[in-house]
Design an enzyme around this catalytic site. Structure first.
Site, PDB file in Angstrom:
ATOM      1  N   ASP A   1       0.826  -1.207   0.000  1.00  0.00           N
ATOM      2  CA  ASP A   1       0.000   0.000   0.000  1.00  0.00           C
ATOM      3  C   ASP A   1       0.864   1.262   0.000  1.00  0.00           C
ATOM      4  O   ASP A   1       1.967   1.263   0.545  1.00  0.00           O
ATOM      5  CB  ASP A   1      -0.907  -0.028   1.243  1.00  0.00           C
ATOM      6  CG  ASP A   1      -2.055   0.956   1.132  1.00  0.00           C
ATOM      7  OD1 ASP A   1      -2.290   1.495   0.036  1.00  0.00           O
ATOM      8  OD2 ASP A   1      -2.715   1.182   2.158  1.00  0.00           O
TER       9      ASP A   1
ATOM     10  N   HIS B   1       2.516   3.158  -9.033  1.00  0.00           N
ATOM     11  CA  HIS B   1       2.332   1.713  -9.237  1.00  0.00           C
ATOM     12  C   HIS B   1       3.532   1.117  -9.988  1.00  0.00           C
ATOM     13  O   HIS B   1       3.978   0.021  -9.669  1.00  0.00           O
ATOM     14  CB  HIS B   1       1.041   1.431 -10.011  1.00  0.00           C
ATOM     15  CG  HIS B   1      -0.210   1.811  -9.252  1.00  0.00           C
ATOM     16  ND1 HIS B   1      -0.377   1.536  -7.921  1.00  0.00           N
ATOM     17  CD2 HIS B   1      -1.339   2.460  -9.645  1.00  0.00           C
ATOM     18  CE1 HIS B   1      -1.567   1.984  -7.524  1.00  0.00           C
ATOM     19  NE2 HIS B   1      -2.162   2.554  -8.549  1.00  0.00           N
TER      20      HIS B   1
ATOM     21  N   TRP C   1     -11.714  -2.411  -8.793  1.00  0.00           N
ATOM     22  CA  TRP C   1     -12.474  -2.058  -9.998  1.00  0.00           C
ATOM     23  C   TRP C   1     -13.153  -0.699  -9.848  1.00  0.00           C
ATOM     24  O   TRP C   1     -13.544  -0.074 -10.829  1.00  0.00           O
ATOM     25  CB  TRP C   1     -13.547  -3.113 -10.278  1.00  0.00           C
ATOM     26  CG  TRP C   1     -12.994  -4.428 -10.741  1.00  0.00           C
ATOM     27  CD1 TRP C   1     -12.886  -5.564  -9.995  1.00  0.00           C
ATOM     28  CD2 TRP C   1     -12.467  -4.747 -12.034  1.00  0.00           C
ATOM     29  NE1 TRP C   1     -12.321  -6.579 -10.754  1.00  0.00           N
ATOM     30  CE2 TRP C   1     -12.061  -6.097 -12.012  1.00  0.00           C
ATOM     31  CE3 TRP C   1     -12.289  -4.008 -13.219  1.00  0.00           C
ATOM     32  CZ2 TRP C   1     -11.502  -6.736 -13.111  1.00  0.00           C
ATOM     33  CZ3 TRP C   1     -11.729  -4.652 -14.312  1.00  0.00           C
ATOM     34  CH2 TRP C   1     -11.349  -5.996 -14.252  1.00  0.00           C
TER      35      TRP C   1
ATOM     36  N   LEU D   1      11.201 -20.635  -4.062  1.00  0.00           N
ATOM     37  CA  LEU D   1      10.310 -19.633  -3.462  1.00  0.00           C
ATOM     38  C   LEU D   1       8.985 -19.704  -4.213  1.00  0.00           C
ATOM     39  O   LEU D   1       8.970 -19.789  -5.440  1.00  0.00           O
ATOM     40  CB  LEU D   1      10.926 -18.228  -3.614  1.00  0.00           C
ATOM     41  CG  LEU D   1      10.008 -17.047  -3.276  1.00  0.00           C
ATOM     42  CD1 LEU D   1       9.731 -16.984  -1.778  1.00  0.00           C
ATOM     43  CD2 LEU D   1      10.640 -15.723  -3.719  1.00  0.00           C
TER      44      LEU D   1
ATOM     45  N   SER E   1      -8.292  -4.988   4.756  1.00  0.00           N
ATOM     46  CA  SER E   1      -8.838  -4.682   3.432  1.00  0.00           C
ATOM     47  C   SER E   1      -9.170  -5.925   2.608  1.00  0.00           C
ATOM     48  O   SER E   1      -8.828  -6.008   1.428  1.00  0.00           O
ATOM     49  CB  SER E   1      -7.884  -3.771   2.643  1.00  0.00           C
ATOM     50  OG  SER E   1      -7.781  -2.533   3.296  1.00  0.00           O
TER      51      SER E   1
HETATM   52  C1  FPP Z   1      -2.045   0.254  -3.192  1.00  0.00           C
HETATM   53  O1  FPP Z   1      -1.561   1.542  -3.339  1.00  0.00           O
HETATM   54  C2  FPP Z   1      -1.529  -0.611  -4.228  1.00  0.00           C
HETATM   55  C3  FPP Z   1      -2.289  -1.194  -5.195  1.00  0.00           C
HETATM   56  C4  FPP Z   1      -3.733  -1.024  -5.311  1.00  0.00           C
HETATM   57  C5  FPP Z   1      -1.700  -2.052  -6.219  1.00  0.00           C
HETATM   58  C6  FPP Z   1      -0.422  -2.744  -5.890  1.00  0.00           C
HETATM   59  C7  FPP Z   1       0.253  -3.002  -7.157  1.00  0.00           C
HETATM   60  C8  FPP Z   1       1.563  -2.941  -7.398  1.00  0.00           C
HETATM   61  C9  FPP Z   1       2.593  -2.763  -6.367  1.00  0.00           C
HETATM   62  C10 FPP Z   1       2.064  -3.044  -8.754  1.00  0.00           C
HETATM   63  C11 FPP Z   1       1.388  -4.092  -9.541  1.00  0.00           C
HETATM   64  C12 FPP Z   1       2.107  -5.369  -9.483  1.00  0.00           C
HETATM   65  C13 FPP Z   1       1.600  -6.481 -10.014  1.00  0.00           C
HETATM   66  C14 FPP Z   1       2.454  -7.657 -10.224  1.00  0.00           C
HETATM   67  C15 FPP Z   1       0.191  -6.557 -10.424  1.00  0.00           C
HETATM   68  P1  FPP Z   1      -2.616   2.708  -3.434  1.00  0.00           P
HETATM   69  O2  FPP Z   1      -2.772   3.085  -4.858  1.00  0.00           O
HETATM   70  O3  FPP Z   1      -3.876   2.349  -2.743  1.00  0.00           O
HETATM   71  O4  FPP Z   1      -1.862   3.844  -2.651  1.00  0.00           O
HETATM   72  P2  FPP Z   1      -2.516   5.018  -1.824  1.00  0.00           P
HETATM   73  O5  FPP Z   1      -3.247   4.358  -0.668  1.00  0.00           O
HETATM   74  O6  FPP Z   1      -1.343   5.803  -1.398  1.00  0.00           O
HETATM   75  O7  FPP Z   1      -3.428   5.760  -2.742  1.00  0.00           O
END
Ligand code: FPP
Length: 247
Positions: free
Chosen positions: A22, A39, A71, A133, A198
């Site tokens: 996160d 991301h 989504w 792993l 979550s």
């Molecule tokens: C939360 O950060 C993160 C996500 C919703 C996606 C996690 C995805 C990655 C690390 C990259 C994708 C990797 C793969 C392999 C699919 P947030 O956007 O909720 O952050 P915020 O809470 O600061 O807004």
């Protein structure tokens, strides 16, 4: 959490580490960049963490890549997250396969774009004999959805006479989950200072040690993983009993 003063004790490394990655959006915002930049940097953190987990002797690493609730984000961001899965697999699958990593994806497959289903199937098939792993990517995953899908399949088996209702106990139920055959996470880390599950691994996290760290996911890497493992090693696991459980 402070950085480690020493390295974790190798004999007591958690077998299964689960991570809610996160803070990508906030990391990008701090730099006046779009959320999607956060991301992509998150993928770099994932690559570092997979490598570190292997080095430290973790056997299973489960990461939350896309939730059934994601989504609700703008289509542009949803597309970017799907693109990042494509990119990650395209760039890293050969290396992961060579290095003994077994890749598995948990979550609802129904409704995913055709090429994503194919990418997932290919990544799983190509690495299925590996055992150094286990990298488990939760994609289009929600804990409640996973439990509901398991219950649906159990109901179908009961109706077909393949399973007796009286035989359903936690161990049997777990064989219907996406994580069938995978041990429960010993430690569950959430980055970015948020204190919630979550909808991640609701069943499996029953006795996981929860570790919340302030670091934003794109800044995560080996030092943060080592610090989390050290915190885990200071915990006493009792599984509902009164005495520490032998490992
Ligand atoms: C939360 O950060 C993160 C996500 C919703 C996606 C996690 C995805 C990655 C690390 C990259 C994708 C990797 C793969 C392999 C699919 P947030 O956007 O909720 O952050 P915020 O809470 O600061 O807004």
């Amino acid at each position: 959490m402070t950085q480690p003063a020493s390295t974790p004790i190798p004999a007591n490394v958690p077998r299964h580490v689960a991570i809610i990655m996160d803070g990508n959006g906030r990391w990008a915002k701090q730099r006046s960049r779009p959320r999607t930049f956060g991301h992509s940097e998150g993928v770099e953190a994932l690559r570092r963490t997979v490598e570190a987990a292997g080095d430290l002797g973790v056997e299973y690493l489960t990461v939350f890549g896309f939730s059934t609730e994601n989504w609700r984000r703008p289509a542009e961001e949803v597309n970017a997250l799907f693109d990042l899965l494509r990119l990650y697999v395209a760039r890293d699958l050969d290396k992961l396969a060579r290095e003994g990593v077994r890749v598995r994806i948990i979550g609802e497959r129904e409704g995913l774009q055709g090429d994503i289903a194919e990418i997932i199937a290919n990544a799983e098939a190509k690495t299925r004999h590996n055992d150094k792993l286990n990298l488990i990517i939760a994609f289009n995953y929600g804990g409640q959805d996973e439990i509901a899908r398991a219950a649906r399949r159990i109901a179908t088996d009961v109706a077909a006479g393949k399973l007796k209702a009286d035989d359903i106990d936690p161990d049997r139920f777990a064989t219907y989950l996406d994580t069938a055959g995978i041990p429960a996470p010993d430690m569950l880390i959430r980055t970015s200072g948020e204190l919630r599950l979550s909808n991640f691994m609701l069943w499996q996290a029953a006795y996981s040690e929860l570790i919340f760290v302030d670091v934003l996911w794109p800044d995560f890497g080996k030092p943060s993983l080592e610090a989390a493992i050290e915190a885990y090693q200071r915990r006493e696991r009792r599984y509902g009993g009164t005495d520490p459980e032998p490992r």
